[in-house]
Scaffold this active site. Sequence first.
Site, PDB file in Angstrom:
ATOM      1  N   TRP A  66       3.555   2.206  13.720  1.00  0.00           N
ATOM      2  CA  TRP A  66       4.291   3.326  14.309  1.00  0.00           C
ATOM      3  C   TRP A  66       4.603   4.415  13.279  1.00  0.00           C
ATOM      4  O   TRP A  66       5.123   5.461  13.629  1.00  0.00           O
ATOM      5  CB  TRP A  66       5.566   2.812  14.988  1.00  0.00           C
ATOM      6  CG  TRP A  66       5.266   1.962  16.193  1.00  0.00           C
ATOM      7  CD1 TRP A  66       4.032   1.759  16.754  1.00  0.00           C
ATOM      8  CD2 TRP A  66       6.194   1.207  16.987  1.00  0.00           C
ATOM      9  NE1 TRP A  66       4.143   0.929  17.853  1.00  0.00           N
ATOM     10  CE2 TRP A  66       5.454   0.564  18.009  1.00  0.00           C
ATOM     11  CE3 TRP A  66       7.574   0.989  16.935  1.00  0.00           C
ATOM     12  CZ2 TRP A  66       6.052  -0.254  18.971  1.00  0.00           C
ATOM     13  CZ3 TRP A  66       8.173   0.181  17.886  1.00  0.00           C
ATOM     14  CH2 TRP A  66       7.424  -0.436  18.894  1.00  0.00           C
TER      15      TRP A  66
ATOM     16  N   HIS B 265      -1.210   0.787   2.653  1.00  0.00           N
ATOM     17  CA  HIS B 265      -1.695   1.766   3.638  1.00  0.00           C
ATOM     18  C   HIS B 265      -2.116   3.041   2.903  1.00  0.00           C
ATOM     19  O   HIS B 265      -1.492   3.431   1.918  1.00  0.00           O
ATOM     20  CB  HIS B 265      -0.614   2.065   4.684  1.00  0.00           C
ATOM     21  CG  HIS B 265      -1.159   2.857   5.827  1.00  0.00           C
ATOM     22  ND1 HIS B 265      -1.328   4.220   5.766  1.00  0.00           N
ATOM     23  CD2 HIS B 265      -1.640   2.466   7.038  1.00  0.00           C
ATOM     24  CE1 HIS B 265      -1.871   4.639   6.900  1.00  0.00           C
ATOM     25  NE2 HIS B 265      -2.075   3.588   7.689  1.00  0.00           N
TER      26      HIS B 265
ATOM     27  N   GLU C 289      -1.674   6.049   3.476  1.00  0.00           N
ATOM     28  CA  GLU C 289      -0.621   7.069   3.313  1.00  0.00           C
ATOM     29  C   GLU C 289       0.282   6.731   2.132  1.00  0.00           C
ATOM     30  O   GLU C 289       0.756   7.617   1.420  1.00  0.00           O
ATOM     31  CB  GLU C 289       0.156   7.221   4.634  1.00  0.00           C
ATOM     32  CG  GLU C 289      -0.667   8.002   5.651  1.00  0.00           C
ATOM     33  CD  GLU C 289      -0.483   7.569   7.094  1.00  0.00           C
ATOM     34  OE1 GLU C 289       0.560   6.987   7.436  1.00  0.00           O
ATOM     35  OE2 GLU C 289      -1.420   7.810   7.897  1.00  0.00           O
TER      36      GLU C 289
ATOM     37  N   GLU D  15      -9.625   0.831   6.920  1.00  0.00           N
ATOM     38  CA  GLU D  15      -9.276   2.110   7.546  1.00  0.00           C
ATOM     39  C   GLU D  15      -9.884   3.247   6.727  1.00  0.00           C
ATOM     40  O   GLU D  15      -9.300   3.667   5.724  1.00  0.00           O
ATOM     41  CB  GLU D  15      -7.758   2.283   7.599  1.00  0.00           C
ATOM     42  CG  GLU D  15      -7.040   1.225   8.400  1.00  0.00           C
ATOM     43  CD  GLU D  15      -5.665   1.692   8.868  1.00  0.00           C
ATOM     44  OE1 GLU D  15      -5.488   1.799  10.081  1.00  0.00           O
ATOM     45  OE2 GLU D  15      -4.792   1.958   8.033  1.00  0.00           O
TER      46      GLU D  15
ATOM     47  N   GLY E 249      -6.041   9.487  12.135  1.00  0.00           N
ATOM     48  CA  GLY E 249      -5.345  10.619  12.744  1.00  0.00           C
ATOM     49  C   GLY E 249      -6.228  11.832  12.972  1.00  0.00           C
ATOM     50  O   GLY E 249      -5.726  12.921  13.249  1.00  0.00           O
TER      51      GLY E 249
ATOM     52  N   SER F  80      -8.244   6.193  14.366  1.00  0.00           N
ATOM     53  CA  SER F  80      -8.494   6.814  15.678  1.00  0.00           C
ATOM     54  C   SER F  80      -8.949   5.815  16.742  1.00  0.00           C
ATOM     55  O   SER F  80      -9.840   6.111  17.539  1.00  0.00           O
ATOM     56  CB  SER F  80      -9.488   7.974  15.546  1.00  0.00           C
ATOM     57  OG  SER F  80      -8.941   8.988  14.714  1.00  0.00           O
TER      58      SER F  80
ATOM     59  N   GLY G 138      -2.767   3.500  15.103  1.00  0.00           N
ATOM     60  CA  GLY G 138      -1.666   4.403  14.772  1.00  0.00           C
ATOM     61  C   GLY G 138      -1.185   5.127  16.019  1.00  0.00           C
ATOM     62  O   GLY G 138      -0.447   4.570  16.838  1.00  0.00           O
ATOM     63  N   GLY G 139      -1.636   6.363  16.203  1.00  0.00           N
ATOM     64  CA  GLY G 139      -1.156   7.229  17.285  1.00  0.00           C
ATOM     65  C   GLY G 139      -1.134   6.571  18.664  1.00  0.00           C
ATOM     66  O   GLY G 139      -0.161   6.717  19.414  1.00  0.00           O
TER      67      GLY G 139
END
Length: 256
Positions: free
Chosen positions: A14, A99, A101, A171, A177, A217, A238-239
């Site tokens: 999330w 991750h 990010e 990933e 994203g 994605s 994710g999204g």
Amino acid sequence: MTNRLRKPYIAGNWKMNLDRSKCLALVKVIKGRLRDGNDREVGVFVPSLYLADVSAVAQGSPLGIGSQNMWFEDSGAFTGELAARMLREVGADRVLVGHSERRQLFQEPDSWMSKKLRNSLDHDLLPIYCIGETLDERKANRTDRTIKRQLESGFETLRAEETHRITIAYEPIWAIGTGETATAEQVAAVHKMIRRWLVQRFGEPAANMVRILYGGSVKPDNAKQLMAIDEVDGLLVGGASLQAETFLPIIEFDAR
Ligand code: 13P
């Protein structure tokens, strides 16, 4: 039809989205739809601040609750950080490590990864170790080298008898994203390479215990196709994990 050695694992990340009430509402919906958890494992990685409340709602269901990050020391002067044992204390049973990010925006170096994986296992927090190449690395044909470097650094202290507790998420950063999913061929090739690396490192039986997820994605309309790739043991979403309407169809992908 894939020949499944490993239980499929669908995970939602999330990130820094959803407020407390939305997190609780979504967990309630997911919990209500999960069956006994025998044929697939489902976990959500929520903002750490809400872990206690979210895990209280998830209680009694097979839904796994995880943190998106952790620090690798048990206590001390690490302002702003959270220890694995603290996350366990508020109900987390899993954690994301490395991750992209965290690696890119917060400059987490490779050298932290094996310490995080070691400490998470020592505290019974089951890790998903995230790896993946940038677009520049892919264009320069350096995907394999990057992935192997991330595997080497992460798995430094891990033993063959621990592999059943470890999940890897591939990933590709350029697919996160962006709405751009890696092709089935690209996913299969990298997952195969990861599996070969694991076999060399741990031997075949132990290597075959590690689940390798794909992330980047993932949406309801490509989940089934991704899960049909032999080498894919699950998805890190994710999204599309932020709303029941998009996450439930992914969780409930038809395995036939
Ligand atoms: P998206 O599914 O939004 O591309 O995010 C993937 C991801 O980073 C999951 O960890």
